[in-house]
Design a protein around this motif. Structure first.
Motif, short mmCIF file in Angstrom:
data_model
loop_
_atom_site.label_atom_id
_atom_site.label_comp_id
_atom_site.label_asym_id
_atom_site.label_seq_id
_atom_site.Cartn_x
_atom_site.Cartn_y
_atom_site.Cartn_z
N PRO A 51 40.95 -6.86 -86.12
CA PRO A 51 41.14 -6.42 -84.73
C PRO A 51 39.92 -6.68 -83.85
N LYS A 52 40.20 -7.02 -82.61
CA LYS A 52 39.16 -7.31 -81.63
C LYS A 52 39.49 -6.54 -80.35
N TYR A 53 38.47 -5.85 -79.79
CA TYR A 53 38.68 -5.02 -78.61
C TYR A 53 37.62 -5.28 -77.56
N ILE A 54 38.02 -5.14 -76.30
CA ILE A 54 37.08 -5.02 -75.19
C ILE A 54 37.25 -3.60 -74.66
N LEU A 55 36.16 -2.85 -74.62
CA LEU A 55 36.17 -1.50 -74.10
C LEU A 55 35.56 -1.52 -72.71
N THR A 56 36.26 -0.95 -71.74
CA THR A 56 35.85 -1.04 -70.35
C THR A 56 36.25 0.22 -69.60
N MET A 57 35.64 0.43 -68.44
CA MET A 57 36.03 1.55 -67.57
C MET A 57 37.29 1.22 -66.78
N ASP A 58 37.72 -0.02 -66.81
CA ASP A 58 38.90 -0.44 -66.05
C ASP A 58 40.16 0.25 -66.56
N ASN A 59 41.06 0.52 -65.63
CA ASN A 59 42.44 0.89 -65.96
C ASN A 59 43.27 -0.29 -65.52
N THR A 60 43.63 -1.12 -66.46
CA THR A 60 44.30 -2.37 -66.12
C THR A 60 45.65 -2.46 -66.80
N VAL A 61 46.55 -3.20 -66.20
CA VAL A 61 47.85 -3.44 -66.82
C VAL A 61 47.76 -4.52 -67.89
N PHE A 62 46.71 -5.32 -67.85
CA PHE A 62 46.52 -6.37 -68.86
C PHE A 62 45.77 -5.75 -70.03
N ASN A 63 46.46 -5.53 -71.12
CA ASN A 63 45.81 -4.89 -72.26
C ASN A 63 45.77 -5.78 -73.49
N ASP A 64 46.10 -7.05 -73.33
CA ASP A 64 46.07 -7.97 -74.46
C ASP A 64 45.85 -9.39 -73.95
N PHE A 65 44.80 -10.03 -74.47
CA PHE A 65 44.51 -11.42 -74.16
C PHE A 65 44.53 -12.19 -75.47
N SER A 66 45.66 -12.77 -75.80
CA SER A 66 45.83 -13.54 -77.03
C SER A 66 45.38 -12.76 -78.26
N GLY A 67 45.80 -11.51 -78.34
CA GLY A 67 45.49 -10.68 -79.50
C GLY A 67 44.25 -9.85 -79.36
N ILE A 68 43.46 -10.05 -78.33
CA ILE A 68 42.27 -9.23 -78.06
C ILE A 68 42.72 -8.08 -77.17
N LYS A 69 42.60 -6.87 -77.69
CA LYS A 69 43.06 -5.68 -76.97
C LYS A 69 42.00 -5.22 -75.99
N VAL A 70 42.45 -4.77 -74.82
CA VAL A 70 41.56 -4.19 -73.82
C VAL A 70 41.91 -2.72 -73.71
N LYS A 71 40.90 -1.84 -73.90
CA LYS A 71 41.13 -0.41 -73.85
C LYS A 71 40.15 0.23 -72.89
N ASN A 72 40.62 1.23 -72.19
CA ASN A 72 39.74 2.05 -71.37
C ASN A 72 38.83 2.83 -72.31
N ILE A 73 37.54 2.83 -72.04
CA ILE A 73 36.57 3.46 -72.94
C ILE A 73 36.81 4.96 -73.10
N ILE A 74 37.23 5.62 -72.03
CA ILE A 74 37.48 7.07 -72.13
C ILE A 74 38.68 7.34 -73.03
N ASP A 75 39.74 6.56 -72.86
CA ASP A 75 40.90 6.70 -73.76
C ASP A 75 40.50 6.43 -75.20
N PHE A 76 39.69 5.42 -75.41
CA PHE A 76 39.22 5.07 -76.75
C PHE A 76 38.45 6.23 -77.38
N LEU A 77 37.54 6.84 -76.60
CA LEU A 77 36.73 7.93 -77.13
C LEU A 77 37.53 9.19 -77.39
N LEU A 78 38.62 9.39 -76.66
CA LEU A 78 39.45 10.58 -76.84
C LEU A 78 40.47 10.43 -77.96
N GLU A 79 40.64 9.22 -78.49
CA GLU A 79 41.61 9.01 -79.58
C GLU A 79 41.13 9.63 -80.88
#
Length: 79
Positions: A51-79
């Motif tokens: 798995p590959k992730y980009i963690l960002t402060m963005d809230n974006t509708v694009f959450n996958d770039f060719s298998g690379i997941k984009v997650k909001n850092i706050i959501d990631f930390l609360l999981e």
């Protein structure tokens, strides 16, 4: 957790546990196209299927770039 290098490119964090590896890039925002490309490039150059992730402060509708997941850092930390 370590920092990874792929040639001259750098992956911010490489987390490994037993036989699992997860790659993380961290960026305040990837809304700028140049920033998005810069953050995607190291992860795209890794050829394994872990798995590959980009963690960002963005809230974006694009959450996958060719298998690379984009997650909001706050959501990631609360999981």
């Amino acid at each position: 957790m370590t920092i990874g290098k792929v040639g001259t490119l750098e992956v911010d964090f490489v987390a490994s546990k037993a036989d699992e590896i997860v790659y993380y890039q961290v960026s305040a925002t990837i809304m700028d196209e140049k920033t998005k490309e810069r953050e995607l490039r190291p992860l795209q150059s890794i050829t394994d299927n872990y798995p590959k992730y980009i963690l960002t402060m963005d809230n974006t509708v694009f959450n996958d770039f060719s298998g690379i997941k984009v997650k909001n850092i706050i959501d990631f930390l609360l999981e």
